[in-house]
Write a protein that holds these residues in place. Sequence first.
Motif, short mmCIF file in Angstrom:
data_model
loop_
_atom_site.label_atom_id
_atom_site.label_comp_id
_atom_site.label_asym_id
_atom_site.label_seq_id
_atom_site.Cartn_x
_atom_site.Cartn_y
_atom_site.Cartn_z
N TYR A 257 29.28 26.38 -40.73
CA TYR A 257 28.99 27.59 -41.50
C TYR A 257 29.22 27.33 -43.01
O TYR A 257 30.15 26.59 -43.39
N LEU A 258 28.37 27.96 -43.81
CA LEU A 258 28.63 28.15 -45.24
C LEU A 258 28.92 29.64 -45.42
O LEU A 258 28.02 30.47 -45.20
N LEU A 259 30.12 29.97 -45.76
CA LEU A 259 30.56 31.36 -45.74
C LEU A 259 30.08 32.14 -46.96
O LEU A 259 30.16 31.65 -48.10
N ASP A 260 29.58 33.33 -46.68
CA ASP A 260 29.18 34.26 -47.73
C ASP A 260 30.42 34.97 -48.26
O ASP A 260 31.13 35.64 -47.51
N LEU A 261 30.65 34.83 -49.57
CA LEU A 261 31.85 35.40 -50.18
C LEU A 261 31.60 36.81 -50.72
O LEU A 261 32.52 37.42 -51.27
N GLY A 262 30.37 37.29 -50.57
CA GLY A 262 30.05 38.66 -50.98
C GLY A 262 30.43 39.67 -49.91
O GLY A 262 30.92 39.30 -48.82
N PRO A 263 30.17 40.93 -50.17
CA PRO A 263 30.57 41.99 -49.22
C PRO A 263 29.73 42.02 -47.95
O PRO A 263 30.15 42.58 -46.93
N ASN A 264 28.52 41.41 -47.99
CA ASN A 264 27.64 41.49 -46.83
C ASN A 264 27.98 40.48 -45.74
O ASN A 264 27.54 40.64 -44.60
N LYS A 265 28.67 39.45 -46.09
CA LYS A 265 29.10 38.44 -45.11
C LYS A 265 27.93 37.86 -44.34
O LYS A 265 27.97 37.72 -43.11
N GLN A 266 26.89 37.52 -45.05
CA GLN A 266 25.73 36.89 -44.44
C GLN A 266 25.92 35.37 -44.48
O GLN A 266 25.37 34.66 -45.31
N HIS A 267 26.69 34.89 -43.52
CA HIS A 267 27.03 33.47 -43.52
C HIS A 267 25.82 32.63 -43.12
O HIS A 267 25.02 33.02 -42.24
N TYR A 268 25.73 31.46 -43.77
CA TYR A 268 24.67 30.52 -43.41
C TYR A 268 25.27 29.54 -42.42
O TYR A 268 26.37 29.02 -42.61
N LYS A 269 24.47 29.25 -41.28
CA LYS A 269 25.03 28.37 -40.26
C LYS A 269 23.96 27.48 -39.65
O LYS A 269 22.76 27.73 -39.75
N ASP A 270 24.46 26.42 -39.03
CA ASP A 270 23.62 25.49 -38.29
C ASP A 270 24.50 24.90 -37.20
O ASP A 270 25.71 24.77 -37.35
N SER A 271 23.89 24.53 -36.07
CA SER A 271 24.66 23.99 -34.95
C SER A 271 23.90 22.87 -34.27
O SER A 271 22.68 22.75 -34.42
N SER A 306 23.66 33.44 -56.63
CA SER A 306 23.50 34.55 -55.67
C SER A 306 22.02 34.73 -55.33
O SER A 306 21.16 34.69 -56.21
N GLN A 307 21.75 34.92 -54.05
CA GLN A 307 20.37 35.05 -53.57
C GLN A 307 20.24 36.29 -52.67
O GLN A 307 21.23 36.83 -52.18
N ILE A 308 18.98 36.69 -52.48
CA ILE A 308 18.68 37.76 -51.50
C ILE A 308 18.08 37.08 -50.29
O ILE A 308 17.05 36.40 -50.39
N ASN A 309 18.71 37.27 -49.15
CA ASN A 309 18.23 36.59 -47.95
C ASN A 309 17.04 37.32 -47.34
O ASN A 309 16.55 38.34 -47.87
N GLY A 310 16.61 36.84 -46.20
CA GLY A 310 15.44 37.43 -45.55
C GLY A 310 15.65 38.85 -45.09
O GLY A 310 14.69 39.60 -44.88
N ASN A 311 16.90 39.24 -44.97
CA ASN A 311 17.19 40.62 -44.57
C ASN A 311 17.31 41.55 -45.77
O ASN A 311 17.68 42.72 -45.62
N GLY A 312 17.01 41.02 -46.94
CA GLY A 312 17.08 41.84 -48.15
C GLY A 312 18.48 42.10 -48.63
O GLY A 312 18.69 43.00 -49.44
N LYS A 313 19.42 41.29 -48.21
CA LYS A 313 20.82 41.45 -48.62
C LYS A 313 21.22 40.30 -49.55
O LYS A 313 20.79 39.17 -49.37
N THR A 314 22.04 40.67 -50.50
CA THR A 314 22.50 39.68 -51.46
C THR A 314 23.60 38.84 -50.82
O THR A 314 24.53 39.35 -50.18
N VAL A 315 23.44 37.53 -51.00
CA VAL A 315 24.45 36.59 -50.51
C VAL A 315 25.02 35.82 -51.70
O VAL A 315 24.31 35.53 -52.67
#
Length: 336
Positions: A257-271, A306-315
């Motif tokens: 995981y790459l953890l989202d430090l913003g309030p939305n907690k949209q962590h980026y992950k791969d497995s 800071s970016q806006i992900n596909g869900n329209g949330k700021t990460v």
Amino acid sequence: MNILANYKVCFIMDGHLTRSTNSRTGSNLFDERTSPLVQVSGQTGEFRTGQGGSYTCKVTEGETLLSRSSQSEERLNCVESLCKTAMQCIKNNSLKLKDLTVKYDGQAASIEGLETRLDQLEQKEKSEQRRETGESKSSGQNNELPRLSVLVSEHDEKLSAHALRFQILESTSYDGQMIWKINDYSRRKREAVNEKTLSLYSQPFYTSKYGYKMCARVYLNGDGEGKGTHCSLFFVMMKGNYDALLPWPFKNKVTMYLLDLGPNKQHYKDSFRPDPHSSSFQKPKSDMNIASGCPLFVDQCNFEESQINGNGKTVSYLKDDTVFFRFLVDTSNVFM
């Protein structure tokens, strides 16, 4: 000198005794008409007057005294000569003594000068000895500096190692999860770009107290096909104390995981699931196996700003120059 003094003399004229005088009585031996004695021969002497008359005197006593007087005079002359010789010797000795006194004074001055010079040389020698001693001590201290520097460096390294060990022990987990905090991201990224420090290793973590030992490795400027564009993240199997009790190869699923430090907690992950034929998941023979993971884990531009992900949330993956990675290992089939 009156050679007839103390003599008894008789004056005979024409064969007759005409006058007798003892000089001890103080009376005059001659009258006014008599002349001084001019010759004495044997026991008689002839005296002549101014008028042509003559007297004949006969020495009746005093022959012995005359001889003694002559001897005394000779002795006196000898004594006078000896005195003169002695006085000359004394004078010569005085001159020699004066010369010796002058020489002694000169030698005394020379000795005093030599003593002064000797004191100066002794002081100089002592000063040189103190200086040599100081230089020797200084040289010894200078020679000690490199060794002491090495010892200090080794001591610092040991302290750093102990500090790291305590830090690792404090942050070590035994449940298959690990959160890795990387401070000073900008500096570390710059070092990676300049190829000064290409990669970083995390603290180790375990699937259980007696389970597999693992760690993470990250290339902030990418590795392989992701070099210069992506952040490459890898999983590493480490040699543990209980590997002989565990099944091999390692087969547990790994999620990164790459953890989202913003309030939305949209962590980026791969497995991924480990390849049982890969040497990366075999029982380690050295401290670490070859790392395995995702060279294209995340685009650098996507997490450095800071970016806006596909869900329209700021990460926001980078905050206060700090990033966090998380590793999660499936422990459902781990029995140790």
